[in-house]
Write an enzyme that holds these catalytic residues in place. Sequence first.
Site, PDB file in Angstrom:
ATOM      1  CD  GLU A   1      -4.522 -39.106 -42.489  1.00  0.00           C
ATOM      2  OE1 GLU A   1      -4.420 -39.821 -42.924  1.00  0.00           O
ATOM      3  OE2 GLU A   1      -4.420 -38.930 -41.419  1.00  0.00           O
TER       4      GLU A   1
ATOM      5  CG  ASP B   1      -0.303 -24.446 -44.091  1.00  0.00           C
ATOM      6  OD1 ASP B   1      -1.157 -25.347 -44.699  1.00  0.00           O
ATOM      7  OD2 ASP B   1      -0.393 -23.463 -43.358  1.00  0.00           O
TER       8      ASP B   1
ATOM      9  CG  ASP C   1      -4.638 -28.341 -34.214  1.00  0.00           C
ATOM     10  OD1 ASP C   1      -4.251 -29.604 -33.914  1.00  0.00           O
ATOM     11  OD2 ASP C   1      -3.853 -28.302 -35.168  1.00  0.00           O
TER      12      ASP C   1
ATOM     13  CE  LYS D   1     -10.449 -19.349 -25.751  1.00  0.00           C
ATOM     14  NZ  LYS D   1      -9.084 -19.094 -25.238  1.00  0.00           N
TER      15      LYS D   1
ATOM     16  CG  ASP E   1     -12.878 -34.719 -30.894  1.00  0.00           C
ATOM     17  OD1 ASP E   1     -11.815 -34.211 -31.554  1.00  0.00           O
ATOM     18  OD2 ASP E   1     -12.305 -34.364 -29.532  1.00  0.00           O
TER      19      ASP E   1
ATOM     20  CB  THR F   1      -6.238 -40.984 -36.122  1.00  0.00           C
ATOM     21  OG1 THR F   1      -7.900 -40.314 -34.901  1.00  0.00           O
ATOM     22  CG2 THR F   1      -7.336 -40.887 -37.475  1.00  0.00           C
ATOM     23  NE  ARG F   2       0.085 -41.209 -31.216  1.00  0.00           N
ATOM     24  CZ  ARG F   2       0.805 -41.305 -32.065  1.00  0.00           C
ATOM     25  NH1 ARG F   2       1.866 -40.316 -30.960  1.00  0.00           N
ATOM     26  NH2 ARG F   2       1.902 -41.813 -32.687  1.00  0.00           N
ATOM     27  CE1 TYR F   3      -3.651 -35.525 -31.832  1.00  0.00           C
ATOM     28  CE2 TYR F   3      -5.548 -34.505 -30.244  1.00  0.00           C
ATOM     29  CZ  TYR F   3      -4.569 -34.156 -31.254  1.00  0.00           C
ATOM     30  OH  TYR F   3      -3.408 -32.956 -30.503  1.00  0.00           O
ATOM     31  CD  GLU F   4     -11.900 -43.190 -33.961  1.00  0.00           C
ATOM     32  OE1 GLU F   4     -11.474 -42.922 -35.535  1.00  0.00           O
ATOM     33  OE2 GLU F   4     -12.505 -44.543 -34.456  1.00  0.00           O
TER      34      GLU F   4
HETATM   35  C1  LIG Z   1      -5.304 -32.986 -33.182  1.00  0.00           C
HETATM   36  S1  LIG Z   1      -4.048 -32.970 -34.570  1.00  0.00           S
HETATM   37  C2  LIG Z   1      -5.189 -34.511 -35.085  1.00  0.00           C
HETATM   38  C3  LIG Z   1      -4.280 -35.470 -36.092  1.00  0.00           C
HETATM   39  C4  LIG Z   1      -4.566 -37.046 -36.571  1.00  0.00           C
HETATM   40  N1  LIG Z   1      -5.093 -36.709 -37.186  1.00  0.00           N
HETATM   41  C5  LIG Z   1      -5.085 -38.092 -36.017  1.00  0.00           C
HETATM   42  O1  LIG Z   1      -6.735 -38.084 -35.754  1.00  0.00           O
HETATM   43  O2  LIG Z   1      -5.171 -37.978 -34.742  1.00  0.00           O
HETATM   44  C6  LIG Z   1      -4.706 -32.256 -35.839  1.00  0.00           C
HETATM   45  C7  LIG Z   1      -2.800 -32.244 -36.207  1.00  0.00           C
HETATM   46  O3  LIG Z   1      -2.491 -31.111 -37.705  1.00  0.00           O
HETATM   47  C8  LIG Z   1      -1.958 -30.919 -38.101  1.00  0.00           C
HETATM   48  N2  LIG Z   1      -2.050 -29.668 -38.725  1.00  0.00           N
HETATM   49  C9  LIG Z   1      -2.278 -28.795 -38.577  1.00  0.00           C
HETATM   50  N3  LIG Z   1      -2.730 -27.276 -39.835  1.00  0.00           N
HETATM   51  C10 LIG Z   1      -1.855 -28.073 -40.711  1.00  0.00           C
HETATM   52  C11 LIG Z   1      -2.100 -28.097 -42.075  1.00  0.00           C
HETATM   53  N4  LIG Z   1      -2.117 -26.551 -42.519  1.00  0.00           N
HETATM   54  N5  LIG Z   1      -1.190 -28.253 -42.739  1.00  0.00           N
HETATM   55  C12 LIG Z   1      -0.270 -30.076 -41.754  1.00  0.00           C
HETATM   56  N6  LIG Z   1      -0.885 -30.442 -40.999  1.00  0.00           N
HETATM   57  C13 LIG Z   1      -1.592 -30.216 -39.967  1.00  0.00           C
HETATM   58  C14 LIG Z   1      -0.885 -30.836 -36.514  1.00  0.00           C
HETATM   59  O4  LIG Z   1      -0.036 -29.705 -36.476  1.00  0.00           O
HETATM   60  C15 LIG Z   1      -1.852 -31.407 -35.470  1.00  0.00           C
HETATM   61  O5  LIG Z   1      -1.086 -32.456 -35.686  1.00  0.00           O
END
Ligand SMILES: C[S@@+](CC[C@H](N)C(=O)[O-])C[C@H]1O[C@@H](n2cnc3c(N)ncnc32)[C@H](O)[C@@H]1O
Length: 233
Positions: free
Chosen positions: A61, A120, A142, A146, A178, A212-215
């Site tokens: 994940e 990462d 994320d 833009k 979303d 998930t929390r974002y969902e």
């Molecule tokens: C918008 S959040 C969504 C979190 C979770 N998946 C949810 O649905 O609640 C996106 C997450 O991806 C992480 N992230 C972004 N790029 C990443 C990368 N290259 N490797 C690991 N995590 C990353 C960010 O730190 C952030 O916490």
Amino acid sequence: MPARPQPVEGIPDRLYGRRRGHPLRPRQTRLMEDLLPRITLPDPADPLAAFPVAPAPLWLEVGFGGGEHALALARAEPATALIASEVFENGLCSLLTHLAPEGGEATAPLPPNLRLWPRDARHLLAAMPDGSLDRLFLMFPDPWPKSRHAKRRFVHPAILPLLHARLRPGAEWRIASDDPTYQAWVEEVMGDQPFFAPTARHDTHPEGWPSTRYEAKALREGRRPRWWVWTRR
Ligand SMILES: C[S@@+](CC[C@H](N)C(=O)[O-])C[C@H]1O[C@@H](n2cnc3c(N)ncnc32)[C@H](O)[C@@H]1O
């Protein structure tokens, strides 16, 4: 740590967005200092070696946020080895807090089928052997809406050859978003490429996918998530 792997060609080798939020509280510091090193994947070149459950299907994940989805998967699939990756410290702490009671950070037994990659995810993918992964999850990445930030999006034409190499033939890539711009972007990027075949698209929450929390936030705020399954050709 092994030598730093090559970045994905055509994508800037840097992370955008937050890695640190509020200063860590004492419990969070103990989680980061005492528990995180114990559960961190030691060698991305041999990921299954970190799991006492091997040989097993291996899932990854990317960007687990608060960890709800990763924890639910690990509990539901004890015979599957799951690597969960996140760079945001508070997210790492949110997941870790479920794994050890106060005071047990250095000693609590680890879930045998869950390991973390607190960096990462693209570097992990670059370093792991071909054909390692049986499933990849990208839940609510994320969106970087833009268009001048399109290179920051995880779904990107330049990363598809790498993902194709690291997934086994027939492996699933699950994506959810979303954000309308990201939804259109996923369909554009994935619509014309030789690496993944479209398998399913859902406009309501598919059964068996942990929320998930974002969902939850997206639904509360009236956005309309979309969920896809792509199959590695
Ligand atoms: C918008 S959040 C969504 C979190 C979770 N998946 C949810 O649905 O609640 C996106 C997450 O991806 C992480 N992230 C972004 N790029 C990443 C990368 N290259 N490797 C690991 N995590 C990353 C960010 O730190 C952030 O916490």
